[in-house]
Design an enzyme around this catalytic site. Structure first.
Site, PDB file in Angstrom:
ATOM      1  N   GLY A  46      -4.409 -31.267 -60.482  1.00 13.64           N
ATOM      2  CA  GLY A  46      -5.179 -30.589 -59.741  1.00 13.64           C
ATOM      3  C   GLY A  46      -5.369 -30.428 -57.921  1.00 13.64           C
ATOM      4  N   TYR A 102       0.510 -27.809 -68.022  1.00 10.67           N
ATOM      5  CA  TYR A 102       1.714 -27.761 -67.750  1.00 10.67           C
ATOM      6  C   TYR A 102       2.127 -29.514 -68.452  1.00 10.67           C
ATOM      7  CZ  TYR A 102       0.245 -31.438 -63.514  1.00 10.67           C
ATOM      8  OH  TYR A 102       0.663 -32.275 -63.136  1.00 10.67           O
ATOM      9  N   ASN A 179       1.451 -27.519 -48.858  1.00 13.71           N
ATOM     10  CA  ASN A 179       1.578 -27.877 -50.710  1.00 13.71           C
ATOM     11  C   ASN A 179       2.686 -26.327 -50.938  1.00 13.71           C
ATOM     12  OD1 ASN A 179       0.994 -29.885 -52.044  1.00 13.71           O
ATOM     13  ND2 ASN A 179      -0.903 -29.506 -52.369  1.00 13.71           N
ATOM     14  N   ALA A 240       2.647 -41.191 -41.495  1.00 15.22           N
ATOM     15  CA  ALA A 240       2.234 -39.938 -40.569  1.00 15.22           C
ATOM     16  C   ALA A 240       2.133 -39.706 -40.052  1.00 15.22           C
ATOM     17  CB  ALA A 240       1.388 -40.030 -41.608  1.00 15.22           C
ATOM     18  N   GLY A 265       0.745 -37.573 -52.497  1.00 19.88           N
ATOM     19  CA  GLY A 265      -0.397 -36.184 -51.289  1.00 19.88           C
ATOM     20  C   GLY A 265      -1.755 -36.467 -51.393  1.00 19.88           C
ATOM     21  N   ASP A 266      -1.913 -36.118 -52.549  1.00 21.48           N
ATOM     22  CA  ASP A 266      -3.225 -35.842 -52.276  1.00 21.48           C
ATOM     23  C   ASP A 266      -4.029 -36.987 -52.396  1.00 21.48           C
ATOM     24  OD1 ASP A 266      -2.407 -33.101 -53.739  1.00 21.48           O
ATOM     25  OD2 ASP A 266      -2.772 -33.908 -55.727  1.00 21.48           O
TER      26      ASP A 266
END
Length: 346
Positions: A46, A102, A179, A240, A265-266
């Site tokens: 998540g 999932y 996202n 970045a 990414g998280d």
């Protein structure tokens, strides 16, 4: 706390509140197509709860707010996320809808061979709304972290996101990770427009260059999104770029021996927010984002133990040449005493 509605107990203030859907993840025991994998290991996944877990592991107070089914998978999520030190007291249990799950293959998500099978339609999280979630607990953080996954789940979730990103006095600093997952917006052509609208209401925005509305380069993204006080455009292996007021700061990505290209990414968002909570300069915030991403990339799953704070601070303080020579591989987060030796690793 009630089973389905808001709590009447005043929540404590934490460093970061993260709201979104978490699911039980089934990771393959070996490579191959989903049709051929004989068994799976259970984990948690998540975007928003990942950020909360990393921040808690890094020493910050964090709360995850979500909605899960009154089932065994919901029990597992609450217990597993709580085990990271995350406050899960505001999570709601839905007696009528299941916890999402999932399955995914072991391959890199960037390749055509990668498969993901989601079973989240009608999940408990898709029923999140401003009516059945504890808005006081959600807003009781120095930072409120959200993502573009939530508004794709249902009309009620989108309305909740619009409520939380509305600019009004007294709200926490709102962090928003775009996202963009096109598969979640299947049948809805307005996904990019909705995400741009929500991003305009945030104070800190993270967006990948490859998901930025088809715009060409960081400057074009900033031109389309001038409202956030801090915009971070992630450029993959390049690095970045952060736009803050009239200033632009770019930091190249690290050389990393990748074990699995998941969760970066998280982790980047968590590292950046951790440095933001410590009021570090933007250059150091970007570097801490890259370091947390490197921690995630060098383990098999989505979540990795972050480096000790003094270790990360030493690496983030390297001069540009030393930063450019840094190469990180599996186990690097556990070698704080050898930080200097890692510089220049061939």
């Amino acid at each position: 706390m009630t089973a389905t509605g808001p709590s009447s107990t005043a929540p404590g203030v934490v460093d970061v509140v993260a709201l979104g859907e978490s699911m039980v993840t089934f990771l393959p025991s070996g490579p191959g197509r989903l049709a051929d994998v004989p068994s799976f290991d259970r984990a948690i996944g998540g975007a928003e709860s990942n950020v909360a877990c990393v921040l808690a592991a890094a020493g910050h107070s964090a709360r995850w707010v979500g909605r899960v089914g009154a089932d065994g998978f919901g029990d597992h999520l609450v217990e597993a996320i709580g085990a990271y030190g995350v406050d899960v007291s505001a999570v709601r249990r839905d007696p009528d809808r299941p916890t999402g799950v999932y399955f995914r293959t072991a391959g890199d998500r960037a390749t055509d061979a990668h498969e993901v099978a989601y079973y989240r339609a009608g999940s408990a999280a898709s029923a999140m709304s401003a009516r059945n979630m504890d808005l006081d607990a959600i807003r009781a953080g120095r930072v409120l972290h959200l993502s573009g996954i939530t508004p794709a789940l249902s009309a009620d979730c989108l309305a909740l996101m619009r409520e939380l990103t509305a600019r009004r006095p007294g709200r926490p600093l709102v962090s928003f990770d775009v996202n963009h997952r096109p598969g979640l917006w299947h049948g809805h052509d307005d996904g990019p427009r909705v995400l741009l609208e929500l991003a305009r209401g945030a104070d800190i925005v993270f967006v990948g260059e490859d998901e930025a509305w088809g715009l060409g380069g960081p400057e074009a993204v900033r031109a389309a999104l001038p409202e956030p006080g801090l915009l971070v455009v992630k450029q993959g292996a390049t690095g970045a770029t952060a736009f803050h007021g009239p200033h632009v700061t770019s930091v190249p990505a690290l050389t990393v021996d990748v074990v699995a290209a998941v969760g970066a990414g998280d982790a980047f968002a968590a590292g950046f927010l951790s440095a933001t909570l410590r009021d570090l300069p933007v250059r150091e915030r970007l570097r801490h984002g890259h370091l947390m991403a490197a921690a995630a990339l060098t383990v098999p799953g989505d979540l990795a133990a972050p480096p000790a704070r003094d270790h990360a601070d030493r690496l983030a303080a390297l001069d540009d040449d030393a930063w450019g020579r840094l190469r990180l591989g599996p186990g690097w987060t556990q070698t704080g005493e050898r930080a200097d030796e890692e510089v220049g690793t061939p």
